[in-house]
Write a protein that holds these residues in place. Structure first.
Motif: not given
Ligand code: ADP
Ligand code: MG
Length: 273
Positions: A80, A115, A118-120
């Motif tokens: 998103d 959260g 970034k990873s997503h």
């Molecule tokens: P980070 O790597 O920044 O710590 P993640 O990528 O692990 O964050 O995201 C945390 C959770 O939230 C995951 O399950 C991810 O799929 C979801 N998420 C985070 N941002 C979004 C987004 N913009 N749209 C859809 N899902 C998201």
């Protein structure tokens, strides 16, 4: 055994020998269609070989996806972009669609607190690049550092770095979690230096460059690493509130503010990576 059956058996054997499994599977049906519709011989040949090539490409992409270690469900379609207004969707789509940056060994750096996606986002980009025929490897930065460290102990660091060369994009997730150990972090520097201007890196970090001194320990090495990484790079700053926390809040039934505050932590999904 009839002549036709024997001929089909021979064809099967030849196609197996030539490693043309798709032609072998489809030959009977496509030849029958060709006979029925009176195709010229060239059309029959082309039709069969087109199927073989298409399936080869699909199998290749499946192999690349399996070796990539990317989370299967983290795709651009499920990301998103509205949740991270400071990240340009057009810019990310351009990285996914036109991959000349991979040929230049340019990098992508994603910053933001835990959260925020970034990873997503970096996984999603990886999937799009695999769809486009590229090879990608996703790894936690600390896992890779350990692997390289072990390789150095066994005097096979150059071979291990060379193995990573087959990937057009190497994703290092969570650079900030690398342990602060001089020997370990110098292998990370060697990796960065080795790929500089040749092969791309995508790095996620929840600390800004100013705090990378804690990862690389030695200031000169930190400077040299950051310098190489940013020289040709796209930087995505994702400084928003945690998506996880926001999703957990949205899932909460309306409650008085004091109780809702307590509920968040217990309902927040656990860290996935
Ligand atoms: P980070 O790597 O920044 O710590 P993640 O990528 O692990 O964050 O995201 C945390 C959770 O939230 C995951 O399950 C991810 O799929 C979801 N998420 C985070 N941002 C979004 C987004 N913009 N749209 C859809 N899902 C998201
Ligand atoms: Mg992450």
């Amino acid at each position: 055994m009839s002549g036709a059956t024997m001929a089909a058996g021979r064809l099967d054997l030849m196609l197996t020998e030539l490693r043309l499994p798709t032609v072998r599977r489809l030959a009977e049906d496509v030849c029958a269609q060709s006979d029925r519709e009176g195709w010229p011989a060239r059309r029959l040949l082309e039709a069969l070989l087109e199927h073989e090539l298409a399936e080869r490409e699909t199998r290749r992409i499946d192999r690349h996806r399996a070796e990539s270690c990317l989370s299967p469900d983290k795709r651009l379609s499920s990301f998103d972009f509205a949740a991270v207004p400071n990240v340009s969707k057009a810019q990310v789509m351009a990285l996914a669609d036109a991959q000349e940056w991979l040929d230049r060994g340019a990098n992508v750096l994603l910053f933001g607190p835990p959260g925020v996606g970034k990873s997503h986002l970096v996984c999603a980009l990886g999937h799009a690049l695999i769809d486009a025929g590229r090879r990608v490897l996703f790894t936690r930065c600390s896992d890779l550092v350990q692997r390289l460290q072990a390789a150095r102990r066994d005097l096979r660091l150059p071979q291990e770095l060379a193995k990573l060369d087959r990937f057009d994009l190497l994703i290092l997730d969570d650079l900030s979690y690398v342990r602060r150990d001089q020997a370990e972090t110098s292998v990370l520097f060697e990796l960065i230096a080795e790929r500089y201007e040749r092969k791309s890196l995508a790095i996620t970090a929840n600390t800004p460059f100013s705090e990378w001194g804690q990862v690389f320990v030695e200031p000169a090495m930190t400077l040299a690493a950051v310098d190489r990484l940013v020289h040709h790079s796209t930087i995505l700053e994702m400084n928003v509130e945690s998506y996880r926390r926001r999703s957990a809040q949205a899932a909460q039934p309306a409650q008085p503010a004091t109780r809702r505050g307590r509920g968040h932590d217990s309902n927040a999904p656990t860290e996935q990576r």
